[in-house]
Structures are given as structure tokens and as C-alpha cells.
Write a protein that holds these residues in place. Structure first.
Motif, PDB file in Angstrom:
ATOM      1  N   GLN A   1      -7.427   1.661  -1.315  1.00 28.74           N
ATOM      2  CA  GLN A   1      -8.818   2.106  -1.274  1.00 28.74           C
ATOM      3  C   GLN A   1      -9.337   2.484  -2.657  1.00 28.74           C
ATOM      4  O   GLN A   1     -10.491   2.882  -2.797  1.00 28.74           O
ATOM      5  CB  GLN A   1      -8.949   3.320  -0.344  1.00 28.74           C
TER       6      GLN A   1
ATOM      7  N   SER B   1      -0.655  -2.626   3.925  1.00 28.77           N
ATOM      8  CA  SER B   1      -1.990  -2.105   4.192  1.00 28.77           C
ATOM      9  C   SER B   1      -2.515  -2.794   5.446  1.00 28.77           C
ATOM     10  O   SER B   1      -3.256  -2.208   6.212  1.00 28.77           O
ATOM     11  CB  SER B   1      -2.912  -2.387   3.019  1.00 28.77           C
TER      12      SER B   1
ATOM     13  N   GLY C   1      -4.819  -4.754  -0.806  1.00 26.64           N
ATOM     14  CA  GLY C   1      -3.590  -4.151  -1.298  1.00 26.64           C
ATOM     15  C   GLY C   1      -2.948  -5.097  -2.302  1.00 26.64           C
ATOM     16  O   GLY C   1      -3.421  -6.210  -2.518  1.00 26.64           O
TER      17      GLY C   1
ATOM     18  N   HIS D   1       7.108   8.921  -0.466  1.00 28.17           N
ATOM     19  CA  HIS D   1       6.284   7.721  -0.328  1.00 28.17           C
ATOM     20  C   HIS D   1       7.108   6.569   0.239  1.00 28.17           C
ATOM     21  O   HIS D   1       8.318   6.544   0.101  1.00 28.17           O
ATOM     22  CB  HIS D   1       5.747   7.295  -1.697  1.00 28.17           C
TER      23      HIS D   1
ATOM     24  N   PRO E   1      -0.884  10.654   7.386  1.00 29.38           N
ATOM     25  CA  PRO E   1       0.009  10.187   6.315  1.00 29.38           C
ATOM     26  C   PRO E   1       0.416  11.306   5.355  1.00 29.38           C
ATOM     27  O   PRO E   1       1.514  11.274   4.787  1.00 29.38           O
ATOM     28  CB  PRO E   1      -0.834   9.138   5.567  1.00 29.38           C
TER      29      PRO E   1
ATOM     30  N   HIS F   1      -5.345   6.084   0.563  1.00 34.18           N
ATOM     31  CA  HIS F   1      -4.366   5.002   0.426  1.00 34.18           C
ATOM     32  C   HIS F   1      -4.684   4.208  -0.836  1.00 34.18           C
ATOM     33  O   HIS F   1      -5.851   3.974  -1.155  1.00 34.18           O
ATOM     34  CB  HIS F   1      -4.401   4.077   1.637  1.00 34.18           C
ATOM     35  N   SER F   2      -3.628   3.748  -1.501  1.00 38.38           N
ATOM     36  CA  SER F   2      -3.832   3.147  -2.816  1.00 38.38           C
ATOM     37  C   SER F   2      -4.783   1.958  -2.789  1.00 38.38           C
ATOM     38  O   SER F   2      -5.541   1.744  -3.720  1.00 38.38           O
ATOM     39  CB  SER F   2      -2.489   2.752  -3.436  1.00 38.38           C
TER      40      SER F   2
ATOM     41  N   ASN G   1       0.834  -1.162   0.000  1.00 36.32           N
ATOM     42  CA  ASN G   1       0.000   0.000   0.000  1.00 36.32           C
ATOM     43  C   ASN G   1       0.881   1.227   0.000  1.00 36.32           C
ATOM     44  O   ASN G   1       2.020   1.164   0.426  1.00 36.32           O
ATOM     45  CB  ASN G   1      -0.765  -0.046   1.341  1.00 36.32           C
ATOM     46  N   SER G   2       0.344   2.347  -0.456  1.00 30.16           N
ATOM     47  CA  SER G   2       1.058   3.595  -0.263  1.00 30.16           C
ATOM     48  C   SER G   2       0.053   4.720  -0.254  1.00 30.16           C
ATOM     49  O   SER G   2      -1.079   4.555  -0.712  1.00 30.16           O
ATOM     50  CB  SER G   2       2.086   3.812  -1.368  1.00 30.16           C
ATOM     51  N   SER G   3       0.463   5.863   0.266  1.00 33.50           N
ATOM     52  CA  SER G   3      -0.398   7.037   0.184  1.00 33.50           C
ATOM     53  C   SER G   3      -0.605   7.355  -1.290  1.00 33.50           C
ATOM     54  O   SER G   3       0.274   7.106  -2.113  1.00 33.50           O
ATOM     55  CB  SER G   3       0.269   8.232   0.851  1.00 33.50           C
TER      56      SER G   3
ATOM     57  N   CYS H   1       4.294  12.303   4.655  1.00 34.02           N
ATOM     58  CA  CYS H   1       4.897  12.286   3.318  1.00 34.02           C
ATOM     59  C   CYS H   1       5.588  13.617   3.031  1.00 34.02           C
ATOM     60  O   CYS H   1       6.712  13.660   2.532  1.00 34.02           O
ATOM     61  CB  CYS H   1       3.800  11.993   2.296  1.00 34.02           C
TER      62      CYS H   1
END
Lengths: 429, 317
Positions: A276, A309, A346, A304, A201, A273-274, A146-148, A205
Motif C-alpha cells: 500500500q 498480497s 506487491g 514479520h 496483522p 501493508h507494504s 507483501n508484509s506488514s 506480528c
């Protein structure tokens, strides 16, 4: 009557199992293992998880896994009460923030001994394995990377003549374009972006892009009042220029997909978040796109990092640690398990699993996998473990960001108050 | 009568026996009663008194649920009293809520009860309809509905815009107004005090009103001199119950702010703060101390109500 019952029992697999269990002492059942699994998430996640449990039953018929799930906010009280009552579920879905608290308090089983022996996660890569380590020991297995990420309605951006987030490089450019969006906005009460000034988050970042962090490795605050003041000031400017939603709209956001300003039709961009992305796209009519965060300067690092996740942990008191590990292996390292879970938690951490899954995905899920692949070359290390008590910081940041947004205090005052309150939170026992 | 006399005779017999068997006899005689009381007794000792005593102990400890409690003496209470800004915020929100919602709710309930007491047709139906909000009131669905009503583009603002051309703020997410939307939510649930008021009004003898009317008293005077004084026991009862309920209010604030008490702690009810400390940040000991302070506050309020009762509550039988 008894004939009827018998016939039904034979017909229904579930009932048959039940009646056997009711007999209690059958030889086949003497070795039966029962595990409990607890997770948080939506109905979609529950369906996928239960399906995986069913599928695993075909592989290991003598293992029964009983699943329980709850919403995010109910999950942690429930888990804490069960652990406190010596009644912990065997398989525990874990969050990156809480794993430190649980592992350090001795609630989780270290899984290092199973690496390569029942747990085949070598191709996760060091970073994705280490994200489940606390103080050098492996307490959780990455369930999805996962990432922001920014999620935005590209068409809405283009209609106003503003450059969409995927094509801007810096926060400054991003702010200018939100202002442009604001001047040409298609309808009243619609803004370029949700307000992320109170989002942990997002601040993290932004700090990482400047070589700073929320916390230092020795558990102190990794930024100063001036930094935090600049962060709040940047958002205050975006609010004033009409690019960012006003305070009372942002305050309707309950930090979930359903109430985000993007979903409620108040803004064209969400900070999320990715993993999502599937959820956001499902609730938004407009076609959404993913983008990395803007940067401090065009040549700064992206800020990042790839974070789990969620993780899957095993309770220390579990009577079937090896069996639990076997099920984890099924979920993250076999095509069958990985395909059932998909990218709902994720992107799979294992590169071989990711590749074989990618060919079977639909467009939305594919763009999420692609996003992770795109940002991976530029990601940084995992942040140091947050100090105990840091869980409360998300609340502190949200409150102070609101005080600034509602103009109770200036961004500079917000900055010094944030540092002071964050310090109080982590110093408190 | 004979039954009663018989039991006295039995008691005398029991009293004349040696003490040991006396106790036993009383127990034997009452065993059926105790058996019937057993479910309640188990509940009281196992689920109320027991946990309450444990929480009293925990309030003097640091306890994070996972490790065993650490005795810290009065440290939790000291921190609450001296250096907890959130405690102060929660007290302010809770007292605002109690002091506004209880009188308004009682006044509204009395008003509706008076209207119903004039012998309108279909009273049962109206009573049921007006009671409905109280049944739904503390539910999640209503709290969600409230968000929709008082949001920036909610029904309230639409009506304000249509009627007065006034563009309202997002009431529920504005720290200046959010608590008042919760007060309105509470007032809207006036059903149970209304039913009790209605029963109280029925108890007032009609001939008093007739006599007053003959003496030339108008409606307002009848209300002030007859209805209100004779209703004071019911008002007292409702006030005590509603005050305790208001101090314990939790669901609306929890749902509306998703457990944060926001914006800017403006809906941080005391119980919500307690919940955050206990289950959000795992400070069970601190939360227990907060809970005991709430018990003390509610007890003080109730004691004060009972002490003041003799000056204004009128028992007339």
C-alpha cells in the motif's frame, strides 16, 4: 449504409472482431477460448490488468479474457454468488485468508501438474510457492509479496525531537517516543501514531515476536487472555500519554488508505501493508518512509512474514484451465507481464523478475522493493492455516479494541473477552 | 352503464355454461389483462415469492453458498433466540432507530407541510427543494457527506466551536452518539411524508375552519380539533410506510461504518447484521433465519398498526 458499416468494421479492430464473432461459426473461431477474470482493487489496478490482457492478446490471439473488478467489500459477495451459481470466473484473484475456504470447498483447480510445464515459477522460492498451497496442493499463484509495515512521516517525528520508528528497536521505546511526540506535538489533534490495537496483522506480528501465533496448527487459539490483555494495555498506555490517537478518531478509520489517521492528518504513523506504500504516498503530501514493526525485545525475531498480497487462482469448473495457467505465467514469469503490473500488487515473487523490474522503477516503488529485500533475511515461516470461521475474528478484535479504547472495559477484561469471543467464532459451524 | 350491464349479461351466460369451458372463457376474456400483468407476474413469482420461499427453506439449513445446504432443523432460530449477543445488539440499535426516527420524521414533515399550506408564494419551488434530501437520502454520497459533517473536525463541530466555544466529540465515530447522527439523517429525509401530508391538508374543507373561527376557536384548537383528526388517515399511512422503511434501513449504516456496524456495534442495524452473516461470513442459512425474523417483526408492527387504527384513525367519508 452497408458500405459505411463495412468500412467502419474494417477500420475498427474491435468491431471487426465483434462482427466475426457475430457470424458465429467461422472456422478460426471454432477454437476461440473465452475466459473471465475477476479481481478487486482500484482503477489503477484495473488499468494495469486490462493492459496486460491486451498485451497477452498479441501473444495468444485466439484467447479472449474478459475482466471484471469490484471493491474489496463487494468482491467477496460477488465471487461467492458466482461460484454458488456455477458461474465462477475462470481466473479468480484470491486472498490468503479466503483461499483455504475456497480450496477446501472444492471451488479451485489444483495447479501442481503445471509446475515447470507452462508455469515457470521455480525461482519464487519455496515460501512464495507454498503461500498458495492448501493441504499440500497448489491452488493459488503469488501475485506479489507483501508484509506488514509502518508508514510514517519522518520529518514530523524529527520536528518533535522524538526518535522515528525506523530507529527504535522495541515497542517500549516506540511507546516512549510516541509520548515524547505527544508532549511536543506541532499542532493540537495531531498524534504520533494511529491506534493499531484493533488491527489483526499488528496483533499477529506482536504475538509472533514472542513465539506465539493467532492460531496453532491444529486450529486453536495460539495465545491466552493475559497476552491479549498486555496488548490492549500497551495501547491504552500510549493513548493516555497522548502519543496515540484517541478512540473516536481511530473509529473514523475504515481500514483503507483514504481514511487512515495518517492520510487524514491526525497521526504521523500508520500500520499498513507494504504494497500500500505507493497508495499512501500518493495521498500524502509529506514524504513517507517505511519501517518494520518494533520488537518485543531488541533480540527477538521480527515477527514479520512474507505473505502474498494476493494470489491468482483458477476455478475448478473452468473449461480452459491450461489457458488460464498460461496467462498467469505471463503475469508473473515474463518481463513483459511483470513490467505492466509493476509493484501495484506487491513485489514480484520471482527473484529474476524482481531484479529486472527494479531497474525500471521510480523512487517510491523502489523503496518498497528495498523494504521487502531488507526484511527478508529475518522473516519467519508462514503462519498455520487459519481455522474455518476465522474471517470473523478481524471484526471481533476491532470491536473489543474499541470497547477498551472507549473505556467501556479494562484492557484485562478486553484480553479475556477477546480469547473467549475468538474461541466462539472458530467453534461455530 | 350499458357497458356494465353487458358484462353482467356475459357473465351470466358464462355461468350457465359447463364449468370447464367457464374457466376457459374467463381466461379467454381476461387474457389481455394477464398479458399486461405478465411482467409483474414474472417479477412477483420469479424474483419475490420464489426467492422468499427458498430463503424460508434455507433458514432451516447451514448453507455457505459453495456447498449444498445442510438441514439443521430449527437450530438457527434457537441460536438467535438463546445465544446470539450480536442479535440482541442489532435489535437494540434497530428499535432505537425506528422508535426515534419515525415519530421525529413525521412530526417534522407535518410541521413543514403546515407551514407550506398557508399559501406561500413559490410553493412548488420550496416543495421541490425540501423534497430534494429524500431523493439523495439513501445514496452513498450523502452517507459520505454525513461522515464529514459529524466527524471530529467536521462542520458541526466547527459551528459548535464558533458559536459556543464547545469542543465536540467525533459524533459519528463515538458509540454514545453515532446512532443519533443516523436518526438525524433519516429525519432530514422528510420529503415524501411531507408531500403526502400536504396533499392531506388540501383535502380538509376550508369551511370547517371558517365555522370554527366564527365559533371562536383559536389556531391551536383548530389544529387539534380539525386538522389532526381529519389528517389521521394520512398520518396512519405515513407511519406504516415509514416504520417499514426504518426497519429496512441499510445504506447509511453500511457506508458510515464500512459494513462493520461499529464503533462497538453502535450502528449495527438489523439488516447490516444480516448482510454480514450472509455475505461477510457466508452463513446464508443463518442470515435467512434472521431475515424471516425481520419479516415477522415488521408484520407484527404493521398488524398492530392496523388493529389500533380503529381507535384513532378517523375516516370521514
Amino acid at each position: 449504409m452497408s458500405v459505411m458499416l463495412q468500412r467502419r468494421a474494417v477500420l475498427t479492430a474491435g468491431l471487426a472482431a465483434f462482427s466475426l464473432a457475430a457470424l458465429g461459426g467461422g472456422r478460426a473461431f471454432a477454437q476461440a477460448i473465452r475466459l473471465r477474470m475477476l479481481w478487486w482493487g482500484s482503477q489503477e489496478r484495473a488499468d494495469r490488468t486490462n493492459k496486460a490482457i491486451e498485451a497477452y492478446k498479441k501473444i495468444k490471439p485466439d484467447l479472449t479474457i474478459a475482466g471484471e473488478f469490484a471493491g474489496w467489500s463487494d468482491y467477496w459477495p460477488r465471487l461467492a454468488t458466482q461460484v454458488a451459481g456455477r458461474n465462477a470466473p475462470d481466473l479468480i484473484q484470491m486472498d490468503y485468508r479466503y483461499i483455504f475456504e475456497y480450496a477446501r470447498r472444492g471451488a479451485l483447480a489444483p495447479l501442481d501438474d503445471y509446475l515447470g510445464k507452462g508455469l515457470n515459477i521455480a525461482d519464487f522460492g519455496t515460501m512464495n510457492i507454498d503461500s498458495g498451497r492448501v493441504d499440500g496442493k497448489l491452488y493459488g499463484i503469488n501475485l506479489g509479496v507483501n508484509s506488514s509495515a509502518l508508514m510514517f512521516d519522518g520529518a514530523a517525528w524529527e520536528k518533535t525531537g522524538a526518535t522515528p520508528p525506523s530507529q527504535v528497536k522495541t515497542w517500549e521505546e516506540f511507546a516512549e517516543n510516541t509520548a515524547k511526540f505527544g508532549t511536543n506535538k506541532p499542532k493540537p489533534g495531531y498524534y504520533a501514531t494511529a491506534d493499531a490495537s484493533g488491527l489483526e496483522p499488528a496483533l499477529e506480528c506482536w504475538l509472533r515476536q514472542q513465539g506465539k501465533s493467532l492460531y496453532t496448527p491444529d486450529g486453536k487459539i495460539g495465545y491466552d487472555a493475559a497476552d491479549a490483555g498486555k496488548w490492549f494495555a500497551m495501547w491504552a498506555k500510549m493513548r493516555e500519554s497522548g502519543g496515540c490517537v484517541p478512540a473516536d478518531i481511530q473509529a473514523l478509520d475504515q481500514l483503507n488508505i483514504e481514511t487512515n489517521a495518517l492520510t487524514t492528518g491526525k497521526a504521523a504513523t500508520a500500520f499498513a501493508h507494504s504494497n500500500q506504500f505507493v497508495g499512501y504516498q500518493a495521498l500524502n503530501k509529506a514524504k513517507l518512509s517505511l519501517a518494520a514493526y518494533p520488537r518485543i525485545s531488541a533480540d527477538s525475531v521480527s515477527g514479520h512474514y512474507l505473505k502474498p498480497s494476493m494470489l491468482l487462482s483458477v476455478a475448478k469448473d473452468s473449461k480452459g484451465i491450461a489457458d488460464a495457467v498460461g496467462f498467469i505465467d505471463f503475469l508473473v514469469a515474463t518481463p513483459e507481464g511483470v513490467d505492466i503490473l509493476g509493484v501495484e500488487r506487491g513485489v514480484p515473487a520471482s527473484s529474476s523478475m524482481r531484479d529486472q523490474l527494479a531497474t525500471k522503477l521510480d523512487g517510491v516503488s523502489k523503496s518498497m522493493v528495498q523494504f521487502i529485500a531488507d526484511i527478508t533475511p529475518g522473516v519467519g515461516d508462514l503462519p498455520p492455516a487459519p481455522p474455518p470461521g476465522a474471517g470473523e475474528f478481524a471484526f471481533v478484535l476491532k470491536r473489543i479494541a474499541e470497547e477498551v479504547a472507549f473505556k467501556r472495559i479494562t484492557p484485562e477484561e478486553g484480553g479475556s473477552r477477546l480469547v473467549q469471543d475468538a474461541d466462539n467464532v472458530i467453534k461455530r459451524k | 352503464m350499458t357497458l356494465y350491464a353487458g358484462s353482467i349479461a356475459e357473465e351470466r351466460r358464462a355461468a350457465s355454461l359447463p364449468k370447464r369451458t367457464g374457466l376457459k372463457r374467463i381466461f379467454d376474456r381476461n387474457i389481455h389483462a394477464y398479458l399486461f400483468l405478465l411482467p409483474w407476474l414474472i417479477g412477483f413469482f420469479g424474483l419475490t415469492l420464489g426467492p422468499a420461499l427458498v430463503s424460508l427453506y434455507l433458514s432451516f439449513t447451514n448453507y455457505d453458498l459453495l456447498q449444498s445446504p445442510d438441514w439443521v432443523g430449527a437450530a438457527n432460530y434457537v441460536r438467535i433466540a438463546t445465544s446470539d449477543p450480536k442479535f440482541a445488539a442489532a435489535m437494540q440499535v434497530t428499535f432505537t432507530y425506528v422508535l426515534l426516527s419515525v415519530p421525529l420524521k413525521l412530526a417534522f414533515a407535518l410541521l413543514v407541510a403546515l407551514a407550506f399550506n398557508r399559501g406561500i408564494k413559490g410553493l412548488t419551488l420550496y416543495r421541490a427543494i425540501f423534497y430534494l434530501p429524500s431523493l439523495l437520502g439513501s445514496s452513498v454520497a450523502i452517507a459520505v457527506l454525513w461522515r464529514q459533517l459529524f466527524a471530529s473536525d467536521g462542520l458541526i463541530n466547527m459551528l459548535l466551536w464558533r458559536a459556543f466555544g464547545y469542543e465536540g466529540p467525533s459524533w459519528i465515530s463515538n458509540p454514545d452518539y453515532s446512532i443519533y447522527t443516523l436518526v438525524i439523517l433519516s429525519v432530514w429525509q422528510f420529503g415524501s411524508p411531507m408531500i403526502i401530508f400536504l396533499a392531506g391538508l388540501r383535502q380538509i374543507p376550508q369551511d370547517m375552519y371558517e365555522a370554527a373561527e366564527i365559533d371562536g376557536a383559536g389556531k391551536l384548537r383548530q389544529f387539534l380539533r380539525i386538522t389532526l383528526p381529519l389528517l389521521t388517515p394520512v398520518i396512519f399511512f405515513n407511519a406504516v410506510i415509514q416504520t417499514i422503511d426504518a426497519f429496512k434501513a441499510f445504506t447509511p449504516a453500511f457506508i458510515i461504518s464500512e459494513g462493520t456496524g461499529g464503533p462497538i456495534n453502535s450502528t449495527l442495524f438489523y439488516t447490516l447484521y444480516l448482510y454480514q452473516e450472509a455475505f461477510g461470513f457466508f452463513r446464508m442459512g443463518y442470515a435467512s433465519a434472521l431475515a424471516w425474523i425481520l419479516v415477522i417483526i415488521i408484520s407484527l408492527f404493521t398488524a398492530f398498526s392496523f388493529l389500533s387504527a380503529k381507535y384513532w384513525v378517523h375516516y370521514d367519508d
